[in-house]
Structures are given as structure tokens and as C-alpha cells.
Design a protein around this motif. Structure first.
Motif, PDB file in Angstrom:
ATOM      1  N   TRP A  14       0.823  -1.203   0.000  1.00 17.65           N
ATOM      2  CA  TRP A  14       0.000   0.000   0.000  1.00 17.65           C
ATOM      3  C   TRP A  14       0.858   1.253   0.000  1.00 17.65           C
ATOM      4  O   TRP A  14       2.036   1.185   0.352  1.00 17.65           O
ATOM      5  N   ALA A  15       0.256   2.383  -0.401  1.00 20.82           N
ATOM      6  CA  ALA A  15       0.993   3.649  -0.410  1.00 20.82           C
ATOM      7  C   ALA A  15       0.451   4.596   0.656  1.00 20.82           C
ATOM      8  O   ALA A  15       1.152   5.499   1.109  1.00 20.82           O
ATOM      9  N   GLU A  57      -5.502   3.004   1.166  1.00 19.05           N
ATOM     10  CA  GLU A  57      -5.139   1.796   0.429  1.00 19.05           C
ATOM     11  C   GLU A  57      -4.883   0.631   1.371  1.00 19.05           C
ATOM     12  O   GLU A  57      -5.267  -0.495   1.106  1.00 19.05           O
ATOM     13  N   LYS A  58      -4.222   0.937   2.489  1.00 22.66           N
ATOM     14  CA  LYS A  58      -3.885  -0.127   3.441  1.00 22.66           C
ATOM     15  C   LYS A  58      -5.140  -0.843   3.926  1.00 22.66           C
ATOM     16  O   LYS A  58      -5.215  -2.076   3.933  1.00 22.66           O
ATOM     17  N   THR A  59      -6.146  -0.060   4.322  1.00 31.82           N
ATOM     18  CA  THR A  59      -7.398  -0.635   4.813  1.00 31.82           C
ATOM     19  C   THR A  59      -7.995  -1.572   3.767  1.00 31.82           C
ATOM     20  O   THR A  59      -8.380  -2.711   4.055  1.00 31.82           O
ATOM     21  N   GLN A  60      -8.046  -1.069   2.545  1.00 27.54           N
ATOM     22  CA  GLN A  60      -8.657  -1.807   1.447  1.00 27.54           C
ATOM     23  C   GLN A  60      -7.888  -3.114   1.167  1.00 27.54           C
ATOM     24  O   GLN A  60      -8.475  -4.190   1.075  1.00 27.54           O
ATOM     25  N   ILE A  71      -0.358  -8.531  -2.963  1.00 29.58           N
ATOM     26  CA  ILE A  71      -1.643  -7.918  -3.278  1.00 29.58           C
ATOM     27  C   ILE A  71      -1.560  -6.414  -3.037  1.00 29.58           C
ATOM     28  O   ILE A  71      -1.174  -5.965  -1.956  1.00 29.58           O
ATOM     29  N   GLY A  72      -1.871  -5.640  -4.087  1.00 27.19           N
ATOM     30  CA  GLY A  72      -1.803  -4.178  -3.985  1.00 27.19           C
ATOM     31  C   GLY A  72      -3.085  -3.570  -4.533  1.00 27.19           C
ATOM     32  O   GLY A  72      -3.968  -4.295  -5.023  1.00 27.19           O
ATOM     33  N   PRO A  73      -3.211  -2.252  -4.475  1.00 29.15           N
ATOM     34  CA  PRO A  73      -4.438  -1.577  -4.915  1.00 29.15           C
ATOM     35  C   PRO A  73      -4.780  -1.886  -6.377  1.00 29.15           C
ATOM     36  O   PRO A  73      -5.949  -2.099  -6.705  1.00 29.15           O
ATOM     37  N   LYS A  74      -3.778  -1.957  -7.227  1.00 29.69           N
ATOM     38  CA  LYS A  74      -4.047  -2.241  -8.647  1.00 29.69           C
ATOM     39  C   LYS A  74      -4.608  -3.645  -8.829  1.00 29.69           C
ATOM     40  O   LYS A  74      -5.442  -3.887  -9.697  1.00 29.69           O
ATOM     41  N   ILE A 123      -6.359  -5.301  -6.584  1.00 29.67           N
ATOM     42  CA  ILE A 123      -7.729  -5.331  -6.085  1.00 29.67           C
ATOM     43  C   ILE A 123      -8.697  -4.775  -7.112  1.00 29.67           C
ATOM     44  O   ILE A 123      -9.789  -5.313  -7.315  1.00 29.67           O
ATOM     45  N   ALA A 124      -8.280  -3.742  -7.792  1.00 28.73           N
ATOM     46  CA  ALA A 124      -9.129  -3.151  -8.836  1.00 28.73           C
ATOM     47  C   ALA A 124      -9.474  -4.182  -9.903  1.00 28.73           C
ATOM     48  O   ALA A 124     -10.563  -4.164 -10.477  1.00 28.73           O
ATOM     49  N   LYS A 125      -8.554  -5.096 -10.133  1.00 30.03           N
ATOM     50  CA  LYS A 125      -8.787  -6.122 -11.166  1.00 30.03           C
ATOM     51  C   LYS A 125      -9.236  -7.458 -10.583  1.00 30.03           C
ATOM     52  O   LYS A 125      -9.310  -8.459 -11.311  1.00 30.03           O
ATOM     53  N   ASN A 126      -9.462  -7.470  -9.250  1.00 30.71           N
ATOM     54  CA  ASN A 126      -9.855  -8.729  -8.592  1.00 30.71           C
ATOM     55  C   ASN A 126      -8.832  -9.836  -8.763  1.00 30.71           C
ATOM     56  O   ASN A 126      -9.178 -11.002  -8.930  1.00 30.71           O
ATOM     57  N   VAL A 127      -7.564  -9.472  -8.699  1.00 30.09           N
ATOM     58  CA  VAL A 127      -6.509 -10.478  -8.842  1.00 30.09           C
ATOM     59  C   VAL A 127      -5.452 -10.322  -7.743  1.00 30.09           C
ATOM     60  O   VAL A 127      -5.485  -9.356  -6.975  1.00 30.09           O
ATOM     61  N   VAL A 128      -4.572 -11.304  -7.661  1.00 29.75           N
ATOM     62  CA  VAL A 128      -3.355 -11.189  -6.846  1.00 29.75           C
ATOM     63  C   VAL A 128      -2.187 -11.684  -7.695  1.00 29.75           C
ATOM     64  O   VAL A 128      -2.399 -12.280  -8.756  1.00 29.75           O
ATOM     65  N   GLN A 129      -0.972 -11.432  -7.219  1.00 33.63           N
ATOM     66  CA  GLN A 129       0.221 -11.907  -7.927  1.00 33.63           C
ATOM     67  C   GLN A 129       0.851 -13.058  -7.143  1.00 33.63           C
ATOM     68  O   GLN A 129       1.074 -12.934  -5.944  1.00 33.63           O
ATOM     69  N   PHE A 130       1.082 -14.161  -7.827  1.00 29.30           N
ATOM     70  CA  PHE A 130       1.793 -15.297  -7.213  1.00 29.30           C
ATOM     71  C   PHE A 130       3.261 -15.241  -7.638  1.00 29.30           C
ATOM     72  O   PHE A 130       3.559 -14.976  -8.802  1.00 29.30           O
ATOM     73  N   VAL A 131       4.167 -15.526  -6.697  1.00 25.71           N
ATOM     74  CA  VAL A 131       5.576 -15.692  -7.052  1.00 25.71           C
ATOM     75  C   VAL A 131       6.070 -17.006  -6.469  1.00 25.71           C
ATOM     76  O   VAL A 131       5.914 -17.259  -5.271  1.00 25.71           O
ATOM     77  N   ARG A 132       6.616 -17.853  -7.345  1.00 22.38           N
ATOM     78  CA  ARG A 132       7.146 -19.145  -6.908  1.00 22.38           C
ATOM     79  C   ARG A 132       8.579 -18.985  -6.429  1.00 22.38           C
ATOM     80  O   ARG A 132       9.406 -18.409  -7.131  1.00 22.38           O
TER      81      ARG A 132
END
Lengths: 488, 488
Positions: free
Chosen positions: B305-306, B310-313, B360-363, B365-374
């Protein structure tokens, strides 16, 4: 093998040893004072460990492992601590064996500094904590260790007092006294809960006196249980260590104002001694009695038959029931289809304290029922096969709560308020149990009472009645009653 | 704290120590050669224990506990056995401490017979077995112990070789040689399965040579793994003890013809050494890499978050996901919402080898996604929030199998068939790995090869090709190839 169990009334000490033998829990080893924990006894310990470990982790505690050996100089750093343990330490002085001139093996390779086999790990752990703690951000530090411990005891009794035993020792470091006080109480509370919910053993929580506290602690809290012979047993302790060890081992941190502070510490432990307490809480002259939550086997199924045809039929049904129990309930059910007469099979599982026995024979099958027998009460009742699952769950719950109720009643019935020294001596000798009596707070009175009656102060209970009175021995003023008892 | 990890290529030994440090697995204690196993390292051991313990119990093995101390005379009863361990024993000679004239604590209360801190427990356990075994009906006896062990090693390395270590030791007694042979193989098979399925570490199973077998065994089977630097590591052993210890400790039974027989025995063990093997199988220059089945934390969630809004969300969404993971999957997911820049948080969990990082960041959440890193491949990909559960399971499975495949390929690529002595010396020096070469079977050749190249025979593999050839050193006839390697 089928030695008769001495009755409790005849000789409680021998009864205790006979139960351990009959239930196959432990035996003496060839090393003086060290026991072998046999598979059935160890399975009870595993159940205890699992429950306690889960409870610790819920409070945020993490497990770790620290060395078995403690440099001699470490023990010496906290004056009271070394005083408490120096008399009963196993000391490693050499690091190999060599054949002597007589052909016999002898210790060789003498160490520059002898190592002590841990009698408890405050010193070695806090030496490590001094490296782990730098800032207030590193606190609280909540660590537990499952380990073996050695104290060179002269008189040993299986589970209750052995040279080596298994235990867990929790060690925490906090930024403030308040937090350490709270943690000390929280953990004695966890132990109390475990004793009541799992062991079905009610305990009294309280404070140890100065004489009885842990060597090196500011104060020691404890839980005290009452055994069937009227003697008390310390089941667990939680110590507030203050800053004693922190100062000895330089466990320091920078607080949020960048000032250097010593941490406040606690340590707390329970051991395989709990197995001794469990035996002496519930068992009877027929053998061990176990609360279902700690029973390695909750249900034993004993099929009965007179001929091969009956055997096939009975075994089929027995196996069906076992299959459905295994599928639906998270318990261990054992099938005992050995070619022994039913009585011999009943007797074995009775001795081992299996909470429920299910008997199934040809007559039962004809009626679509089985017979349940409760180990705690001996009660026998018929259960429809379709209701076995429900009845198993319900009966296990009921045994668990009945055992607790029975023990609670026994405890309540054996706390006697005493206001005269003559009565004190009479009750401690004839009835035992906890004697709730006034005490002036002077260690000399405590010592004299011990000399004359063998009773010590089990604890100053947390729920001590605040009433004024006169010390049971010297008659000086007292602020409240404490609990005296003869103790294991 | 944020010391750079030495690269593997630069200095593999230092890399290994740096990984242990970076992932917070263990540290040296103040007792020479003894390590402290830190919470994160111990959590890996707990996962290993749980899996192995379940596998043992499935084969009918029961846990028990035997004394830490062994009377000196016991060790002496089996000639080869004492020969193997006498040089590295911690010996207890005194049972208390006393202040000397100089005010310093000194050992006091000398023991009549010194006690050895167990370097392994064959002797003390078989002394007990002699009481437990009477008839063929008491067999097989299948016992395991989880315990600490002390061997006075001069050169130590964390996990790989320490003075004290944690292990399990299985001990069995059987009526026939055939059964003992089968049990020896069954248990090395259990270890192999554990290494492959849990550690994602392929191993070669085989026999130790006479020189390398356990002191007191008829023969020793082993599993050998290959570390990333081309050195072999013995990951577990299972010994067929024949009747050697049975005769020394009088472990006898009446067979079904009422004749007295000695039992046939096996013993088998794996230790915290496996953690060293795990580190050196998968980790890289960024830190530890863990197979999901042994990872204390399988997934870490890092919200980004920035500002406070954003943090709450972001925190709301992160906590929702965590809640559903905890409800549905039997894994540990950790939320790292510390007020540190994302890079610092990523770095920490990378060093600790957490298999999946979810950002997981604000962008997102806007797209209803998260980023996975292996952690294993560094691969980053976008996952719909509605598919997180499925993707977590699938990715963990995939990481587990990818690690095994990668290690299997590395192992295959590093077994070199060698038929000339010059090439042997060249390959062992330049490439390492396992050298599959003919050996005449003579211990003298084995010894010479070791002297010249530091390579020993890791094992005679069970799947040894039966082909005739000539010994790589002396040229005499050989019946098959064995595996040479430099070993940990």
C-alpha cells in the motif's frame, strides 16, 4: 506376568508400582534411577505432548532445541540457581574411552571445563537469548523446548521422581515486569486447563512459599493435585524469574527511548511426572483407569465365539463396526480376536484402562446389538448396532466428565479447615488431604511444621480467603489460610 | 543481520553457513560443537518427524524411551561396537558439584562405574529387550525412539556433524534371519520414500562396504544423496545386526519347538542431518528453498500500500483470502503486513524458502486479482481472487514435483561411468558426483583409492549392473560397478 495387583488399601505405594507393571507403562532400567518408558506409557506421553504443544502454540510460543550440556561456569552465574542444583548433577569430565593396563575401558581425554548434563536449561538458553534480544522489537521472545533432563536423585519412583525424565520447558523474555507477571499466570493457567480438560484432574493453583520456590526465581506459581492416598502432587510450575538471569547473562535490549534495559523472564514446565499423577488420580484395584482424551486406545472390541461358524459370523460384524468407527470417529479402536477365553481378554484391557470395551457374541448378533462396558464405573449396557457410533462418542464424553467430577468431589471432600495444632497433627496423620490453615508467613514455622508432621505448604492458593487469623503453630497474626499437605 | 549470502560458486561451504544464517535455522552455542536449533529450523524438524513417525507406525512400529546413559560395561560387550564408538564418547564420572578451596565449583561424588552418554542405543535397548523377549509369541518386536545423541566429533558443521544431534533410532528383534533381512530392507525403503516424497530428494539405495558398515552390524544398507557441489551425503542407514548383539545381551526366545534361539536384529536411523541435506539439495544464492511438504510456512501474503486508505482496502482483501485458505486448506499461510518496504519483506521470505509469495496491492484489487511468485523458479503470475485456493494447491504440488524432477536430473547427470584410473582421478577432482566404477572387493584397494583421491565407496547400489570388469585401481576381476564419491 499375571501378578495380582496389591490393593490400594493394603499398600498404596505397592499398588502404584503394580499398576505400572500391570498396564505395561514403564520398568526400571539397568541404569540406577533411570526408567524405560514402555510403548503403552510412551503413547500416553505422546497424547499429552500433542495437546500441550497445541495449547502452547496457540499462545504464540515456538519450539526450539538447546544443548544437553551446560558449561560448569554457566551454572555458577546465578547464585541461588547453582545452590539449588549443584547437589544433583551428572558431570561429564572426559570425552573418550581407552583400554587401561588391565584391559578394561577407562575414561580418557579429560575436558578443560567439565560439562553438566542439563538439570534445567535457564542458563544455556539465556546465554543464547542474550544474542537474540537486541531491541524492544525482538520482544516478547516465547520459546519452548521438549527435552530430557537429568537430576541425580537418590530415591526414585517411576514417573514421579527419576534421574532422567522427559519434560517441556518454556522460556520467555519480556520488556516489562507486568508482561512477565502476566505470562507466568497465563502459563500456569494453561497447565490447569490441560489437567482439568485432558487429565480429568482438578488442581489448585497458587504460589509457592519462599522456601519452596524455584532456585533463582522471584516467585513460583504452581498447580497442586490430590492423589487418592491423600498426598498432594505438584503437577506443574511457572516461574517469574524477574531480572535475575537477565543480569547474570546480560539479556538486554534497547527500549523505545533507546535506553538499555534488562529483560524480565519466565520459565515453566511439566514432565512425565504427569503420568504418575494420572495413574494416582483415577486408577483402581483392577488396574489403570484413563480419561478418554489421553487413552492410547479408546475402545477395545472383544468378539466372543464357541465354534468356527460363530467366529466367522461374529468377526464379520465386529469388523464392520470397527470400519465404520474408524471412518467416522477420530479415535483408536482395537480388535482383540486372540484365541484366548473372553475373561482373559477383558482382564487385559481392564488393566490397561481402555475406557470402553465392546463385547459381541452370537446372541448379540441375533438381536442386532452389542454390549458396552465402561472401565470407569464397570457399568454394562446393551447398544443397538445402528447406534454404536453415537453411543461411543457419548460414552467417551461421559467418562471424561465423570472422572473429572469424581476427582473434583474427592478434592473438595479432602480440604479441611483447621484451626488448632492438635487437630492439625491428627488430621494430617489420619485423613491427609489439604489442610487449610493459618500461617504467619515465617519460614521457621514452616520448617518446624515440616519437621513435626512431614507436611509442607503445597501452595498459597490464588483464591485464598482474606481473613485474619492466628498461625497454626506459633499463634502470631496471619492474613490468610494456606494449604498444607504431605507431598509426593 | 542482512549479511550478503556468499555465492555457491565462490565458496560452497561458506554459502551453506550463510544460508543457515539467512534463513535463521540454527546457530553455534557456547558449548563447543553443539548447535542451537532455532524455531524455524526446528519447525522443519517437526514436519520431518511427523511424516516419518506416521510412516513408521504404519509398519507396526511403536515408540518408547530408553535411558540417556549407558553403563561403560555395556558398550564393552560387543567388540566391534565399542571399537567404533570409544573414541568419541562423553563420559559422566561424577554426580554432584562442590566448591573447592579456591571457591570454584568442582566435580564431586565419583561414580563407581562411569556412564557414557548414548552415542547410539543398541546396548541399553537390547539389555531391555532381553527382558521383553521370552517366546516366539513376543516377536517381532518393533520399537523406535526419538532422542538426542552425543558423539564427540572434533570437526563439526551445523546439522551435518554436531556433537549432539537429534534423531530416531529403530530397533527390532525377529525370530528368523529372513525376517530381519526383510525388515532391514523395508526400513531403508521407508527412508527412500520419505526423501523422495517429502524432501524431493532422490537417493540411491545400496549396501555399505565392510569398511563403511556400522560398528557391530552384519551389513549396513544406506541411502545416498548428491549435494549440489557434487559431494555425496549419507542420508539414512538401516543395519542388519545378525545375532551379534543378541548373543552379547542374551536376547533369547523359545521357538515353537520349545528350543532356545537368539533373535535376529535390525537398527535404523535418520537424524537432523537431513536438514543439512535438504538445504544442499534445493537452495540457491538467494537463500533457502523448501519443498512445500516440509515448509513450516507454505504461503506468505504480502500486502502493498501507499497510504492509509489503500492499506485498509488491501488488508481487508488479504485477510479474506487468508481466512478462506485457512478454512479450506491444511497449510500455514502467514500475513506479513509489517511497515517495511515490500522489497525488504519479499527478501526475508525468499531467504527463508517460503514456496509461494502472494502479493496484493491496490491495482490488483481493482482487477480482482493477486500476484503469485514461486520461490523455486522465481516465476510470477496473476491469479483471479476466486481461483486462489485452487491455484495455491496446484502450485504447491507443482513446486514439490518440480524440485524432485530437477534434483533427479542433477543426480542422473552426475553419475559417470569410469573405466580408467586416470579418468577416475580427473573426474573426481573436476566434476565430482558419483563415479560408477569396477572394484575388486578388496578393502586395501578401497583404502588406497581413499588416500589418493579422498573418494570412498558411497554404496554398492541395489540395482548394481551385474557385469564383469576390472578393478579401477588394481585391475583384478570385479563382478560389478560400485559408486565412489567424496562424501560429507
Amino acid at each position: 506376568m499375571d501378578k495380582k495387583i496389591t490393593s490400594m488399601k493394603e499398600d498404596y505405594s505397592q499398588w502404584y508400582l503394580d499398576i505400572i507393571d500391570a498396564a505395561d507403562l514403564s520398568e526400571n532400567s539397568s541404569v540406577r534411577g533411570c526408567m524405560v518408558i514402555k510403548p503403552y506409557g510412551y503413547a500416553i506421553w505422546e497424547k499429552m505432548q500433542k495437546a500441550l504443544d497445541g495449547m502452547f502454540k496457540e499462545t504464540g510460543v515456538q519450539n526450539a532445541y538447546f544443548p544437553l550440556f551446560i558449561p560448569l561456569s554457566f551454572l555458577n552465574k546465578e547464585a541461588e540457581h547453582v545452590e539449588g542444583f549443584a547437589k544433583e548433577c551428572a558431570v561429564v569430565t572426559h570425552h573418550r574411552l581407552e583400554k587401561g593396563a588391565d584391559g578394561k575401558l577407562k575414561p580418557a581425554g579429560e575436558l578443560e571445563e567439565p560439562l553438566v548434563v542439563r538439570p534445567t536449561s535457564e542458563t544455556i538458553i539465556y546465554d543464547t537469548f542474550s544474542k537474540w534480544v537486541n531491541s524492544y522489537r525482538d520482544l516478547p521472545l516465547l520459546i519452548n523446548q521438549w527435552a530430557n533432563i537429568v537430576r541425580w536423585e537418590l530415591r526414585t519412583r517411576p514417573f514421579l521422581r527419576t534421574m532422567e525424565f522427559l519434560w517441556q520447558e518454556g522460556h520467555t523474555a519480556h520488556a516489562t515486569k507486568k508482561e512477565a507477571d502476566e505470562k507466568t499466570l497465563q502459563m500456569i493457567g494453561v497447565y490447569k486447563k490441560f489437567c482439568e480438560e485432558y487429565m480429568a484432574m482438578p488442581v489448585i493453583d497458587g504460589m509457592k512459599t519462599e522456601t519452596e520456590k524455584f532456585a533463582g526465581a522471584e516467585y513460583t506459581t504452581c498447580i497442586e493435585a490430590l492423589m487418592q492416598d491423600g498426598k498432594a502432587l505438584q503437577a506443574g510450575t511457572s516461574h517469574m524469574l524477574g531480572q535475575n538471569f537477565a543480569k547474570a547473562f546480560e539479556v538486554k535490549f534497547l527500549d523505545d527511548k533507546s535506553e538499555t534495559q534488562y529483560v524480565w523472564q519466565t520459565s515453566w514446565g511439566v514432565s512425565t511426572r504427569l503420568i504418575g499423577a494420572l495413574i494416582m488420580s483415577h486408577s483402581d484395584d483392577k488396574g489403570l483407569v484413563l480419561p478418554p482424551k489421553l487413552a492410547p486406545i479408546e475402545v477395545v472390541m472383544v468378539p466372543i465365539w464357541a465354534n468356527e461358524e460363530e467366529k466367522t459370523q461374529v468377526m464379520d460384524q465386529a469388523e464392520n463396526i470397527i470400519k465404520s468407527v474408524k471412518e467416522k470417529l477420530d479415535i483408536t479402536i482395537k480388535l482383540d480376536s486372540r484365541d484366548l477365553r473372553p475373561g482373559a481378554r477383558f482382564y487385559e484391557w481392564e488393566k490397561k484402562g481402555v475406557p470402553i470395551r465392546i463385547e459381541i457374541g452370537p446372541k448379540d448378533i441375533a438381536k442386532n446389538v452389542v454390549q458396552f462396558v465402561r472401565r470407569d464405573s464397570g457399568e454394562k449396557f446393551t447398544v443397538e448396532i445402528s447406534e454404536v457410533l453415537e453411543k461411543v462418542s457419548q460414552t467417551l464424553d461421559d467418562i471424561q466428565s465423570s472422572l473429572l467430577q469424581k476427582s473434583q468431589k474427592f478434592l473438595n471432600d479432602n480440604i479441611t479447615e483447621i484451626d488448632s495444632w492438635d487437630k492439625f497433627k491428627k488430621v494430617i496423620e489420619e485423613k491427609g488431604g489439604f489442610l487449610s490453615a493459618h500461617w504467619c508467613g515465617d519460614g521457621k514455622c514452616e520448617e518446624k511444621i515440616k519437621e513435626e508432621t512431614k507436611a509442607t505448604i503445597a501452595c498459597v492458593p490464588f483464591d485464598q480467603k482474606k481473613e485474619k487469623g492466628k498461625c497454626i503453630l506459633c499463634g502470631k497474626e496471619s492474613k490468610g489460610r494456606v494449604l498444607f499437605a504431605k507431598s509426593y
